[in-house]
Design a protein around this motif. Structure first.
Motif, PDB file in Angstrom:
ATOM      1  N   TYR A 160      24.607 -38.938  46.565  1.00 31.87           N
ATOM      2  CA  TYR A 160      26.157 -38.670  46.209  1.00 31.87           C
ATOM      3  C   TYR A 160      26.511 -37.251  47.523  1.00 31.87           C
ATOM      4  O   TYR A 160      26.407 -36.413  47.844  1.00 31.87           O
ATOM      5  CB  TYR A 160      26.446 -37.803  44.723  1.00 31.87           C
ATOM      6  CG  TYR A 160      27.906 -38.014  44.619  1.00 31.87           C
ATOM      7  CD1 TYR A 160      27.896 -38.984  44.230  1.00 31.87           C
ATOM      8  CD2 TYR A 160      28.763 -36.533  44.880  1.00 31.87           C
ATOM      9  CE1 TYR A 160      30.235 -39.418  43.545  1.00 31.87           C
ATOM     10  CE2 TYR A 160      30.013 -36.802  43.877  1.00 31.87           C
ATOM     11  CZ  TYR A 160      31.003 -38.014  43.644  1.00 31.87           C
ATOM     12  OH  TYR A 160      31.871 -37.895  43.514  1.00 31.87           O
ATOM     13  N   LEU A 161      28.381 -38.106  47.886  1.00 30.55           N
ATOM     14  CA  LEU A 161      28.742 -37.290  49.191  1.00 30.55           C
ATOM     15  C   LEU A 161      29.778 -36.359  48.373  1.00 30.55           C
ATOM     16  O   LEU A 161      30.846 -37.455  48.052  1.00 30.55           O
ATOM     17  CB  LEU A 161      29.351 -38.528  50.523  1.00 30.55           C
ATOM     18  CG  LEU A 161      30.143 -38.152  51.066  1.00 30.55           C
ATOM     19  CD1 LEU A 161      29.093 -36.922  52.058  1.00 30.55           C
ATOM     20  CD2 LEU A 161      31.029 -38.890  52.706  1.00 30.55           C
ATOM     21  N   LEU A 162      29.461 -35.363  49.635  1.00 26.26           N
ATOM     22  CA  LEU A 162      30.757 -34.110  48.709  1.00 26.26           C
ATOM     23  C   LEU A 162      31.827 -34.283  49.212  1.00 26.26           C
ATOM     24  O   LEU A 162      31.070 -33.872  50.835  1.00 26.26           O
ATOM     25  CB  LEU A 162      30.358 -32.935  47.794  1.00 26.26           C
ATOM     26  CG  LEU A 162      29.841 -33.030  46.650  1.00 26.26           C
ATOM     27  CD1 LEU A 162      28.963 -32.422  45.968  1.00 26.26           C
ATOM     28  CD2 LEU A 162      30.032 -33.758  45.735  1.00 26.26           C
ATOM     29  N   SER A 163      32.764 -34.175  49.857  1.00 26.91           N
ATOM     30  CA  SER A 163      33.819 -33.902  50.810  1.00 26.91           C
ATOM     31  C   SER A 163      35.548 -32.714  50.731  1.00 26.91           C
ATOM     32  O   SER A 163      35.186 -33.306  49.768  1.00 26.91           O
ATOM     33  CB  SER A 163      33.747 -35.231  51.410  1.00 26.91           C
ATOM     34  OG  SER A 163      35.215 -35.768  50.450  1.00 26.91           O
ATOM     35  N   ILE A 164      35.668 -32.868  51.353  1.00 26.75           N
ATOM     36  CA  ILE A 164      37.072 -31.258  51.547  1.00 26.75           C
ATOM     37  C   ILE A 164      37.841 -32.107  51.077  1.00 26.75           C
ATOM     38  O   ILE A 164      37.741 -33.470  52.271  1.00 26.75           O
ATOM     39  CB  ILE A 164      37.332 -30.739  52.642  1.00 26.75           C
ATOM     40  CG1 ILE A 164      36.136 -29.179  52.711  1.00 26.75           C
ATOM     41  CG2 ILE A 164      37.716 -29.667  52.200  1.00 26.75           C
ATOM     42  CD1 ILE A 164      35.841 -28.370  53.732  1.00 26.75           C
ATOM     43  N   ASP A 165      38.790 -32.028  50.480  1.00 23.10           N
ATOM     44  CA  ASP A 165      40.380 -32.985  50.217  1.00 23.10           C
ATOM     45  C   ASP A 165      40.893 -32.876  51.333  1.00 23.10           C
ATOM     46  O   ASP A 165      41.017 -32.035  52.002  1.00 23.10           O
ATOM     47  CB  ASP A 165      40.609 -33.275  48.783  1.00 23.10           C
ATOM     48  CG  ASP A 165      39.831 -33.420  48.009  1.00 23.10           C
ATOM     49  OD1 ASP A 165      39.015 -34.541  47.991  1.00 23.10           O
ATOM     50  OD2 ASP A 165      39.867 -33.009  46.701  1.00 23.10           O
ATOM     51  N   ASN A 166      41.466 -34.575  51.780  1.00 22.23           N
ATOM     52  CA  ASN A 166      42.424 -33.836  53.113  1.00 22.23           C
ATOM     53  C   ASN A 166      43.616 -35.219  52.849  1.00 22.23           C
ATOM     54  O   ASN A 166      43.110 -36.380  53.231  1.00 22.23           O
ATOM     55  CB  ASN A 166      42.055 -33.139  54.584  1.00 22.23           C
ATOM     56  CG  ASN A 166      42.979 -33.502  54.962  1.00 22.23           C
ATOM     57  OD1 ASN A 166      44.002 -32.748  55.459  1.00 22.23           O
ATOM     58  ND2 ASN A 166      42.203 -34.006  56.602  1.00 22.23           N
ATOM     59  N   PRO A 167      44.725 -35.062  52.267  1.00 16.74           N
ATOM     60  CA  PRO A 167      45.111 -33.641  52.123  1.00 16.74           C
ATOM     61  C   PRO A 167      45.072 -33.367  50.426  1.00 16.74           C
ATOM     62  O   PRO A 167      45.151 -31.970  49.729  1.00 16.74           O
ATOM     63  CB  PRO A 167      46.757 -33.825  52.302  1.00 16.74           C
ATOM     64  CG  PRO A 167      47.074 -35.213  51.539  1.00 16.74           C
ATOM     65  CD  PRO A 167      45.989 -35.905  52.279  1.00 16.74           C
ATOM     66  N   GLY A 168      44.686 -34.560  49.550  1.00 17.21           N
ATOM     67  CA  GLY A 168      44.238 -33.593  48.352  1.00 17.21           C
ATOM     68  C   GLY A 168      45.396 -34.132  47.633  1.00 17.21           C
ATOM     69  O   GLY A 168      46.505 -34.878  47.627  1.00 17.21           O
ATOM     70  N   SER A 169      45.541 -34.110  46.361  1.00 17.72           N
ATOM     71  CA  SER A 169      46.794 -34.513  45.623  1.00 17.72           C
ATOM     72  C   SER A 169      46.982 -33.029  45.164  1.00 17.72           C
ATOM     73  O   SER A 169      46.429 -31.590  45.726  1.00 17.72           O
ATOM     74  CB  SER A 169      46.144 -34.817  44.214  1.00 17.72           C
ATOM     75  OG  SER A 169      45.255 -34.034  43.373  1.00 17.72           O
ATOM     76  N   GLY A 170      48.606 -33.540  44.280  1.00 14.27           N
ATOM     77  CA  GLY A 170      48.788 -31.148  44.025  1.00 14.27           C
ATOM     78  C   GLY A 170      49.227 -30.923  45.647  1.00 14.27           C
ATOM     79  O   GLY A 170      49.722 -31.831  46.348  1.00 14.27           O
ATOM     80  N   ASN A 171      49.561 -29.865  45.618  1.00 14.77           N
ATOM     81  CA  ASN A 171      49.560 -28.173  46.478  1.00 14.77           C
ATOM     82  C   ASN A 171      48.349 -28.327  46.627  1.00 14.77           C
ATOM     83  O   ASN A 171      48.202 -27.131  47.499  1.00 14.77           O
ATOM     84  CB  ASN A 171      50.561 -27.379  45.912  1.00 14.77           C
ATOM     85  CG  ASN A 171      51.610 -28.202  44.881  1.00 14.77           C
ATOM     86  OD1 ASN A 171      53.076 -28.908  45.605  1.00 14.77           O
ATOM     87  ND2 ASN A 171      52.241 -27.849  43.995  1.00 14.77           N
TER      88      ASN A 171
END
Length: 487
Positions: A160-171
């Motif tokens: 399973y791949l975990l990754s930093i959201d960019n930009p992601g949701s919200g603020n």
């Protein structure tokens, strides 16, 4: 005589030596090792001021044009490509010891920086300071991974791949916006303990556990860390898939749509209240509607599903009239609004013009036209609802008509749309009416005419159509003629 000359020459030589010695003293100084006013430098946008103190000797060895500067090494303590952090104005530092303040560049990141002091007149360089950790925390706020979904699932034997959201949701303040940053992934080993796993902006997981990532600020503490994600494996069949709502399970619609996110997989299908949503086949789904949402995720040799109930907190409101209403000229229509809005405001419009002083939840309408009322919630979830309605004159299917018309325009504008006959030929008069096309086909035959022809779409074109009528009264009076239909 000879002795006097010798003494004079010795005197001149002594003066020369004294002069040279004095010049040497005035042309060099010694700068001591800088003393740091800190043990580590953890800078950010709110704090970036540090100090160092140093001694130099002799004080009178400085030229009036002398400037002191502070140089910073690279992260390994090497001054080959030093960075100048501070340069004093000429002649401003004249006494020893001296203390200078400086700030770190935003690119600073490492554990073994050093500084040194330089003078310009005369030129001298101190030895380097003790090593110190220094970081400029350009991003110092929590951020999201896995679209803020708290779980991840992989099929046994997979990953399973975990990754930093960019930009992601919200603020979400994604640290990926800052190219100089690096990251460290950790796996929890207890409620307050964890072990380092790997570096990078993503992590491929093939072991069950709870994982998170931090921005690499070394020994400096920071708030730049992610949410936790618990990853599990499944051998076959179905397992739970997490769903996260970017605005929470309850949200205000004035914030816009909430983004529903689920775990990563090969394909997705979203559902609302048990019904599949057409075209909703991505990892994320945006909605402003309340309901119970579910998703099925294909993981390859296994699959996962999950559900979440969300509620849009826009107030409820109703109106007591129909979209179309009719009143006589001397009548009025009382319109009432029922609403659960907090501290509501009401605006009433007639034909797009605001009605002055109409600010209550009721209005007595007397004029014909198109009305609109806007209900606005001014506390809590800010939002508005609109209701539109129309007031017209009562429709009279049997108006006073003097002559039999030979031209009508059935285009839906409520003007001359149907063939209106004088009252002596309509229903209740036992008059026989026949209407034929120009090919002799009978399109209407009745003894109970209601002034309603044509009721059906006649496929009107830009070419006018002509029909023919025969009217036979109960006393055998006959009227014949044509009817031209125009758009």
């Amino acid at each position: 005589m000879y002795t006097n000359k010798l003494n004079y020459k010795s005197y001149l030589l002594l003066c020369f030596l004294i002069f040279v010695s004095q010049q040497k003293v005035n042309s060099q100084i010694v700068i001591g090792t800088p003393n740091l006013g800190f043990t580590q430098a953890c800078a950010n946008a709110d704090f970036n001021t540090y100090s160092t103190t140093f001694v130099f000797s002799p004080e009178n060895g400085l030229s009036a044009s002398n400037q002191f500067s502070i140089e910073l090494s690279d992260a390994n303590g090497d001054f080959s490509n030093e960075t100048t952090l501070y340069t004093s104005n000429a002649g401003t530092i004249t006494t020893s010891p001296a203390t200078i303040n400086f700030s770190l560049p935003t690119t600073t990141a490492g554990e073994n920086y050093k500084i040194r002091i330089k003078s310009s007149a005369p030129m001298a360089t101190s030895s380097s300071s003790n090593s110190f950790a220094a970081y400029y925390k350009i991003q110092d706020a929590p951020f999201t991974i896995n679209n803020l979904v708290s779980t991840g699932v992989y099929c046994l034997g997979g990953s399973y791949l975990l990754s930093i959201d960019n930009p992601g949701s919200g603020n979400n303040n994604s640290p990926l916006n800052y190219s100089q940053l690096t990251f460290k992934w950790y796996k929890e080993t207890g409620p307050t303990t964890s072990i380092f796993v790997s570096n990078g902006a993503s992590l491929s997981v093939n072991q069950e556990g709870t994982y998170f990532v931090e921005t690499n600020y070394g020994t400096c503490t920071s708030n730049s860390f992610s949410n936790r994600v618990t990853v599990s494996s499944v051998a076959s069949g179905e397992t739970d898939a997490g769903i996260a709502s970017s605005l929470g399970n309850q949200f205000c619609p004035d914030q816009g749509a909430t983004t529903l996110s689920t775990i990563q997989g090969n394909s997705y299908q979203w559902y609302k209240d048990g019904e599949s949503i057409s075209g909703a086949t991505n990892q994320m789904y945006d909605t402003i509607e309340s309901g119970t949402y579910a998703v099925q995720v294909d993981l390859g040799s296994c699959f996962a599903s999950g559900a979440i109930a969300i509620m849009s907190e826009l107030f409820e409101s109703t109106i007591n009239v129909d979209e179309t209403n009719s009143i006589e000229e001397d009548e009025s229509l009382l319109v009432l609004i029922s609403s659960t809005a907090n501290n509501p405001e009401f605006e009433w419009y007639l034909d797009t013009v605001l009605i002055p002083d109409a600010t209550e939840d009721n209005f007595e309408a007397t004029a014909y036209g198109n009305y609109k009322v806007v209900v606005t919630e001014t506390m809590g979830c800010l939002g508005s609802r609109e209701f539109s309605f129309e007031i017209t004159k009562p429709y009279d299917p049997f108006p006073e008509v003097e002559n039999i018309p030979n031209l009508i325009s059935p285009n839906g504008d409520s003007i001359n749309d149907t063939w209106m006959l004088p009252a002596k030929y309509v229903t209740g008069t036992d008059t026989h009416i026949v209407i034929m096309s120009n090919r002799g086909e009978i399109v209407l035959q009745t003894t109970n005419y209601l002034n309603n022809w044509p009721e059906n779409d006649l496929n009107l074109t830009s070419i006018n159509q002509v029909f023919y009528y025969i009217i036979t009264t109960s006393d055998n009076e006959i009227k014949k003629g044509s009817i031209t239909l125009i758009k």
